[in-house]
Write an enzyme that holds these catalytic residues in place. Structure first.
Site, PDB file in Angstrom:
ATOM      1  N   HIS A 245       7.710  -6.541  -5.127  1.00 27.51           N
ATOM      2  CA  HIS A 245       7.163  -7.771  -4.218  1.00 27.51           C
ATOM      3  C   HIS A 245       8.181  -8.030  -3.071  1.00 27.51           C
ATOM      4  O   HIS A 245       7.678  -7.938  -1.795  1.00 27.51           O
ATOM      5  CB  HIS A 245       6.935  -8.856  -5.024  1.00 27.51           C
ATOM      6  CG  HIS A 245       6.995 -10.129  -4.614  1.00 27.51           C
ATOM      7  ND1 HIS A 245       5.445 -10.712  -4.426  1.00 27.51           N
ATOM      8  CD2 HIS A 245       7.462 -11.078  -3.720  1.00 27.51           C
ATOM      9  CE1 HIS A 245       5.626 -11.696  -3.611  1.00 27.51           C
ATOM     10  NE2 HIS A 245       6.779 -11.949  -3.119  1.00 27.51           N
ATOM     11  N   GLU A 246       9.204  -7.892  -3.316  1.00 24.57           N
ATOM     12  CA  GLU A 246      10.500  -8.227  -2.334  1.00 24.57           C
ATOM     13  C   GLU A 246      10.736  -7.052  -1.498  1.00 24.57           C
ATOM     14  O   GLU A 246      10.946  -7.261  -0.446  1.00 24.57           O
ATOM     15  CB  GLU A 246      11.726  -8.332  -2.978  1.00 24.57           C
ATOM     16  CG  GLU A 246      11.789  -9.697  -3.869  1.00 24.57           C
ATOM     17  CD  GLU A 246      11.262 -10.954  -3.199  1.00 24.57           C
ATOM     18  OE1 GLU A 246      11.408 -11.023  -2.056  1.00 24.57           O
ATOM     19  OE2 GLU A 246      10.702 -11.664  -4.102  1.00 24.57           O
TER      20      GLU A 246
ATOM     21  N   HIS B  14       8.204  -7.563   1.303  1.00 21.51           N
ATOM     22  CA  HIS B  14       8.389  -8.386   2.276  1.00 21.51           C
ATOM     23  C   HIS B  14       9.482  -7.586   2.960  1.00 21.51           C
ATOM     24  O   HIS B  14       9.358  -7.682   4.330  1.00 21.51           O
ATOM     25  CB  HIS B  14       9.229  -9.466   1.488  1.00 21.51           C
ATOM     26  CG  HIS B  14       8.517 -10.771   0.986  1.00 21.51           C
ATOM     27  ND1 HIS B  14       7.403 -11.078   1.399  1.00 21.51           N
ATOM     28  CD2 HIS B  14       8.478 -11.237  -0.007  1.00 21.51           C
ATOM     29  CE1 HIS B  14       7.042 -11.944   0.880  1.00 21.51           C
ATOM     30  NE2 HIS B  14       7.530 -12.186  -0.087  1.00 21.51           N
TER      31      HIS B  14
ATOM     32  N   HIS C 107       3.256 -13.243   1.891  1.00 22.13           N
ATOM     33  CA  HIS C 107       2.371 -13.803   0.557  1.00 22.13           C
ATOM     34  C   HIS C 107       0.785 -13.181   0.788  1.00 22.13           C
ATOM     35  O   HIS C 107       0.441 -13.921   1.881  1.00 22.13           O
ATOM     36  CB  HIS C 107       2.907 -14.833  -0.019  1.00 22.13           C
ATOM     37  CG  HIS C 107       4.221 -14.891  -0.563  1.00 22.13           C
ATOM     38  ND1 HIS C 107       5.079 -16.076  -0.230  1.00 22.13           N
ATOM     39  CD2 HIS C 107       4.938 -14.274  -1.270  1.00 22.13           C
ATOM     40  CE1 HIS C 107       6.079 -15.775  -0.735  1.00 22.13           C
ATOM     41  NE2 HIS C 107       6.069 -14.765  -1.394  1.00 22.13           N
TER      42      HIS C 107
END
Length: 660
Positions: A362-363, A366, A372
């Site tokens: 998930h990071e 980013h 998100h």
């Protein structure tokens, strides 16, 4: 779709799986059928995720084992469970053509008491390693006095260790799971077998446990080991702990990691590095009930794009391909005397692996530019990350319910469609066959007649996100081009209308303010904060000759203190007989003003005559340019202006200001 394959029951001639004579024995009903990829496909990743079936699951369900035999026996066979006639497996590939054999065995089926596999199929897969795109760098960051260990229960330490070597093997395997997952997701979204790559080095292999025993060397993902200037005590300061309510410097670990990466990679201006960091000194503080030395953050600017995540779940990660299914089916409860139950969603080992591997991905999302989303990895769907690699799911302490008996592709988590649209044109996902976009990533937007908005982008418009009201998450969008890279690609000019945009919204959203985020193929973007405002009278300018002009959406958006609106309409744009001959730019530390000089010795001043006496003059020559676009740029060291005309003329004014 089903694969083109050779399937036999009871081979009369069996050679190494690199090929050779194959018997024409009758096809086996129970030969594995790979559904996720077709025969002779080309891929660009070392570890490939495949999904398939045995016979017809609607008629008969079987449990058993699938054995993957690799090309020319250059990688040991791996075994994967078959559940209710469905299987998922990870296939290790070597550069070039790979002839892979899939063998199925089950206690319910007759094996003919022979060493020859009774139910087999073959598939040819071509692996072309990509070296033309920037890699995602994998880094383990430690304190300068760190012993190089991570949190683990005593039994784990005794069985597999918790030292730096173990951390490297586990992080590398997790990264290959990211890659296999993402490559499959891109394919399902219609963007081909594209994915990010890793920097590799020739080293002792770790993707199979047998390599560790034999000392086999392979080219595998490089894990950079970097020591911070901070001590372990400084990194574990509660004031830096992201999950500690009383912490006052929750973002400092990201800054510390950023400085360490700049010092290690020494990036050159204009050459981005994409770095995903594992913070090895993350530690479960049993007294404070907080994970110290950990932060889950991703982003960055300039030459370093960065993701960071702690090692608190590392003990639960697989260290090699053979560990993947056991890791995602291990129901051992989390012992909080030694390790964290991260976010109270890691109550067992398999759930801990989901949170650790999935949240770090998930990071990394980013870091690759993803915000998100309403669903998927960029929400919190990684709590189902295990379903991508296993057909059965154990009991969940998070939901306090039995896991899913059969995990099909529709039950898995995934990247959101908007994530894959971002990845399609991201430099890290570039394929050798992709046409390189030009360097102008800009997006320009302005209103025109008839309630329409014109959008242009030199590299093409990839997609438009539609937001309503105060929404921070996108629920509607428009995408352009088919993404295959074979056609003319996304359009360089589009027209948007309020009616078309609202037609994509639910009824309750149609009455709210529209905000757009427009993305170009070149990775540029432009936000229109209020679409209705852009179409209003405030965007209309009445020219001296009575004609109507329109202001672009970027005009007048300065937020600098002391700035004020000022408008100049070039007389040469109204009077075709008036010749603009030069432009003077007045500057010192910054641009103070611009003066437009005409052939008849008249001029128009935009701003003021400040800074360097006389300014810097930009000669346009003797041609008439009815439309002239002045493009101001600012870099860390030089500010300069550039002139463009509708005739394609382009020239730099020169250095306006240089700073040490």
């Amino acid at each position: 779709m089903s694969s083109n394959r050779n399937s036999v029951a009871g081979l009369s001639m069996v050679q190494s799986v690199n090929g050779g004579p194959v018997s024409k024995a009758p096809t086996s009903t129970y030969a594995p059928r790979v559904l996720s990829i077709t025969d002779n496909s080309w891929v660009n990743q070392k570890v490939l995720l495949v999904y398939g079936q045995i016979a017809d699951p609607s008629q008969q369900t079987l449990d058993g084992a699938l054995t993957v035999c690799h090309h020319q026996d250059n990688f040991p066979p791996t075994t994967w469970p078959v559940s209710d006639s469905h299987f998922k497996a990870l296939v290790h590939l070597s550069p070039g053509p790979n002839r892979i054999r899939f063998d199925f065995t089950s206690p319910k089926l007759n094996t003919n008491n022979s060493s020859t596999p009774a139910h087999s199929s073959w598939m040819n897969i071509n692996f072309l390693p990509v070296t033309t795109s920037p890699p995602v760098q994998l880094v383990i960051l430690l304190g300068k006095d760190s012993p190089g260990t991570f949190d683990a229960v005593p039994e784990r330490i005794h069985r597999e260790g918790n030292d730096l070597d173990t951390a490297i093997r586990k992080f590398r395997m997790a990264a290959y799971l990211w890659q296999a997952f993402t490559g499959e997701q891109m394919y399902r979204n219609g963007f081909g077998r594209r994915c990010f790559r890793f920097e590799e080095e020739w080293q002792s292999g770790t993707l199979t446990f047998r390599d560790r025993d034999s000392g086999q060397m392979r080219s595998e993902a490089k894990i950079h080991v970097v020591r911070s200037e901070k001590t372990v005590k400084q990194l574990r300061d509660l004031d830096l702990a992201q999950q500690y309510d009383k912490a006052k410097r929750k973002g400092d670990l990201f800054s510390i990691a950023m400085e360490a990466m700049k010092g290690y990679f020494k990036p050159i201006q204009g050459q981005k590095q994409y770095v995903s960091v594992l913070l090895l000194d993350a530690h479960w503080d049993t007294a404070a009930k907080t994970i110290t030395g950990h932060a889950a953050l991703g982003g960055g600017s300039g030459e370093i794009q960065l993701a960071i995540f702690g090692s608190q779940a590392l003990q639960s990660y697989p260290a090699c391909l053979e560990d993947v299914v056991p890791a995602f089916t291990d129901c051992t409860r989390t012992d909080t005397s030694f390790v964290a139950n991260d976010c109270n969603e890691s109550g067992s080992n398999w759930e801990s692996a989901n949170i650790g591997i999935g949240a770090h991905l998930h990071e990394t999302g980013h870091m690759l530019g993803c915000p998100h989303q309403e669903s998927g990895i960029m929400l919190r769907d990684y709590v189902r990350f295990n379903r991508t690699f296993s057909c059965r799911e154990p009991y969940s302490t998070r939901t306090k319910s039995p896991g899913m008996r059969l995990c099909l592709p529709k039950d898995e988590c995934g990247w959101h469609r908007l994530d894959t649209l971002r990845f399609r044109y991201h430099p890290c996902f570039r394929l050798p066959t992709d046409i390189l976009a030009n360097g102008d990533e800009s997006v320009r937007v302005w209103p025109v007649d008839g309630g329409k908005v014109l959008v242009t982008a030199p590299t093409g418009i990839a997609f438009v996100e539609i937001f309503t009201g105060e929404d921070s998450t996108c629920h509607a969008w428009i995408e352009y081009g088919n993404g295959d890279g074979l056609s003319n690609g996304p359009p360089r000019q589009i027209v948007l209308t309020e009616t078309d945009l609202k037609a994509r919204l639910t009824d309750d959203k149609k009455i709210k303010r529209l905000k757009l985020s427009i993305h170009s193929v070149g990775q540029g973007s432009h936000d229109v904060e209020d679409f209705a405002q852009l179409l209003s009278k405030s965007s209309v300018v009445k020219l001296p000759n009575g004609q109507i002009g329109f202001k672009g959406s970027q005009l007048g958006t300065s937020q600098q203190a002391g700035s004020h609106p000022e408008q100049v309409i070039l007389e040469s744009a109204i009077n075709q007989k008036k010749l603009l001959t030069s432009i003077k730019v007045y500057h010192g530390f910054a641009v103070d003003g611009m003066e437009f000089l005409y052939e008849d010795l008249t001029s128009q001043l935009f701003g003021k005559r400040g800074g360097q006496p006389g300014g810097s003059e930009f000669l346009l020559g003797m041609r008439v340019y009815p439309i002239l676009l002045l493009h101001l740029r600012r870099t860390d060291s030089i500010r300069y202006a550039e002139g463009r005309s509708d005739h394609g003329f382009q020239s730099a004014i020169g250095a306006l200001d240089r700073r040490d």
